[in-house]
Design an enzyme around this catalytic site. Structure first.
Site, PDB file in Angstrom:
ATOM      1  N   LYS A  95       4.808  13.239  15.665  1.00 33.44           N
ATOM      2  CA  LYS A  95       3.718  13.529  16.107  1.00 33.44           C
ATOM      3  C   LYS A  95       3.298  12.916  17.442  1.00 33.44           C
ATOM      4  O   LYS A  95       4.155  11.985  18.115  1.00 33.44           O
ATOM      5  CB  LYS A  95       2.595  12.636  15.152  1.00 33.44           C
ATOM      6  CG  LYS A  95       2.826  13.149  13.760  1.00 33.44           C
ATOM      7  CD  LYS A  95       1.512  12.384  12.977  1.00 33.44           C
ATOM      8  CE  LYS A  95       1.718  13.033  11.700  1.00 33.44           C
ATOM      9  NZ  LYS A  95       0.931  12.107  10.701  1.00 33.44           N
TER      10      LYS A  95
ATOM     11  N   GLY B 203      -4.019   9.161  16.280  1.00 33.80           N
ATOM     12  CA  GLY B 203      -3.484  10.227  15.325  1.00 33.80           C
ATOM     13  C   GLY B 203      -1.816   9.998  14.981  1.00 33.80           C
ATOM     14  O   GLY B 203      -1.475  10.239  14.002  1.00 33.80           O
TER      15      GLY B 203
ATOM     16  N   LYS C  37       0.706  -1.134   0.163  1.00 33.53           N
ATOM     17  CA  LYS C  37      -0.118  -0.007   0.017  1.00 33.53           C
ATOM     18  C   LYS C  37       0.895   1.260  -0.019  1.00 33.53           C
ATOM     19  O   LYS C  37       1.943   1.357   0.795  1.00 33.53           O
ATOM     20  CB  LYS C  37      -0.946  -0.062   1.328  1.00 33.53           C
ATOM     21  CG  LYS C  37      -1.859   1.272   1.190  1.00 33.53           C
ATOM     22  CD  LYS C  37      -2.614   1.365   2.357  1.00 33.53           C
ATOM     23  CE  LYS C  37      -1.883   1.974   3.557  1.00 33.53           C
ATOM     24  NZ  LYS C  37      -2.527   2.292   4.694  1.00 33.53           N
TER      25      LYS C  37
ATOM     26  N   ASP D  79       1.453   8.632  14.039  1.00 31.70           N
ATOM     27  CA  ASP D  79       1.981   7.578  13.189  1.00 31.70           C
ATOM     28  C   ASP D  79       3.530   8.048  12.622  1.00 31.70           C
ATOM     29  O   ASP D  79       3.860   7.550  11.567  1.00 31.70           O
ATOM     30  CB  ASP D  79       1.023   7.012  11.959  1.00 31.70           C
ATOM     31  CG  ASP D  79       0.828   8.136  10.998  1.00 31.70           C
ATOM     32  OD1 ASP D  79       1.317   9.381  11.304  1.00 31.70           O
ATOM     33  OD2 ASP D  79       0.242   8.109  10.226  1.00 31.70           O
TER      34      ASP D  79
END
Lengths: 327, 327
Positions: free
Chosen positions: B230, B224, B68, B226
């Site tokens: 962050k 949130g 992906k 990842d």
């Protein structure tokens, strides 16, 4: 987004001087630009002797960058399928939106890999090469010799492969396509001892080339090893050559021939190893005399993929080919 | 090879119990099978505030596995384009040949991410949840609340977002689609203190949730974060909760909330952190009492991608959709 097929790509991109320049540009950007080239991602499928590698590189200043999938599934030939496969996806640098998918089944990889071999010979082989050698008789062995012919006026080709039938087929095909005499040798040693440039193109897991076979003026391009467990060159070779070159040092010490030489203590952090981009960009010299013995370790880089994908996209844009998918 | 569009995928795959089961199966396979899930590959395009992540996982026993690409280009909204984008490629496990490409523009990622949130609540939240809270008012905040509704009979929803207009829009939409009362809160603190389950869905780079806001029975799903930079949860929260859960520990200590807690010394190698697959498979228990305070750190995994891609392919096969590309 436009989808291009292998056929369309084969009709558009050829292994020629122009593509060699394109790949040179990719390597140069590694030295002159802030290229983002993450480590190769790899998925193994041991049940089917399969592996998938994912490579990418973002070169600042271009409209797109490529993400490439390449696979080797080594039970495929038993099913009448090629073991290698692959595709490239070209994403917009500005938006991340996919502009094109190249369903090339590995063709662009074959060309960019051969082009790196041509660059290796161009900068590191003697100017005058009469006899060239190749270890391995597969598809990439053919590509490498075509690439070599682009940069050196070889007159004779020596080849060694474990399968004699395939070696003879290689001889037939190459004599026809390159117009040079091809001799099938019975050992790799015979090839190396009698050639001025040798390219290794096998998936060997045990070293083939020994240091005793080296001779003044020889240049070796080792392109087969691109995984921890592969090795074509005995580590002692690296302590017997005058100069060591590679595509990307950090990758070669992990996946290439350098990996084994580091393990054996033959190469340390202090060993001078010069990257292709450093030579192409003029920061370092390539071959400096006719007597030097040189080796170049190639593992294949994402920057080559992005460079050839950009060139292919540009060429294809001017043709009325491809299938547009509206999403 | 068949190409499927976002529209075809949206008509086929829905965020429902069946898909939650599919994603549970993916997590379980991490515990019960020899899954190959390489670290995430990431390319940054700083000039355009862009990033591309590549994830993959090969689960033995299935006909295919997915690779992906997902991108976030944060200047896109200025051009009227969504910041997120992506596609999945489904390769044959036996041959490595691509069977399908899903041009889903990130839809399948949204669904499988929300499904992980549902799984987190299913195993770690109290059985009876009257009030749920969400920090963030974007697309994934909506998906997470729809997912939560699949596993808990929530009656009231508290929401906090920095942009009040967007928070009010969220309220309008969610009241209509979920049929529950939604209250826009003026602080994240108000949300956390008054909710039994809280999901954080922001790209925050500084911690929002503080340990002083915790209360008995609370479960937090932190989805949130990842990437290294962050953070939504103050590290001290991890020393104040009773149980810590996550999707994949090795990834969370690198990219998730756990990363910062490790940096602060709050979490060490000895800290008990239980992975989703260990709970779903029954090896470990989820919530054990109504008083426990629990947290689950989600970073998003390749195994979720392969699981949803396999399910989508199976559904799509029975429909007369998709565009076949002959190569």
């Amino acid at each position: 987004m436009i989808i291009y097929t292998e056929k369309e790509l084969k009709e558009t991109i050829h292994l020629n001087q122009q593509i060699i320049k394109v790949i040179e540009g990719g390597f140069t950007s590694l030295v002159t630009k802030k290229v983002q080239m993450p480590p190769i991602m790899r998925i193994d499928v041991p049940e089917f002797q399969g592996e998938v590698d994912i490579k990418s590189a973002y070169i600042p200043g271009y409209d797109q960058f490529a993400i490439k999938l390449s696979s080797g599934f080594f039970l495929n030939p038993e099913r009448g399928l090629p073991s290698g496969n692959g595709m490239m996806i070209l994403l917009s640098t500005e938006t991340g939106i996919p502009d094109a998918i190249f369903l090339d089944n590995g063709y662009l990889t074959d060309v960019r890999t051969a082009a790196a071999g041509a660059i290796s010979a161009k900068y590191f082989a003697k100017e005058e090469v009469k006899t060239a050698g190749v270890i391995g008789v597969g598809s990439q062995a053919r590509f490498q010799m075509k690439a070599l012919k682009q940069v050196r006026s070889i007159r004779k080709l020596l080849v060694y492969g474990r399968n004699e039938n395939k070696a003879n087929l290689f001889k037939q095909e190459m004599e026809k396509s390159l117009g040079v005499e091809v001799k099938v040798c019975s050992t790799a040693e015979e090839v190396v001892k009698n050639s001025e440039v040798v390219v290794t193109t096998t998936p060997a897991e045990k070293p083939i080339i020994q240091k005793e076979w080296l001779h003044p003026g020889l240049h070796i391009t080792a392109m087969g090893s691109d995984a921890e467990y592969k090795q074509e060159i005995d580590s002692k070779v690296f302590s017997s050559v005058d100069r060591i070159f590679c595509d990307v040092r950090s990758q070669c010490v992990r996946l290439g021939e350098l990996h084994h030489a580091v393990d054996q203590g033959v190469i340390t952090d202090q060993t001078e190893v010069t990257e292709l981009g450093q030579v192409i960009s003029g920061k370092y010299q390539g071959r400096q005399s006719n007597e030097e013995i040189t080796i170049c370790d190639l593992t294949g880089t994402g920057v080559q993929d992005t460079a050839i994908a950009l060139a292919a996209y540009q060429e294809l844009q001017s043709k009325a080919v491809g299938k547009e998918i509206k999403n």
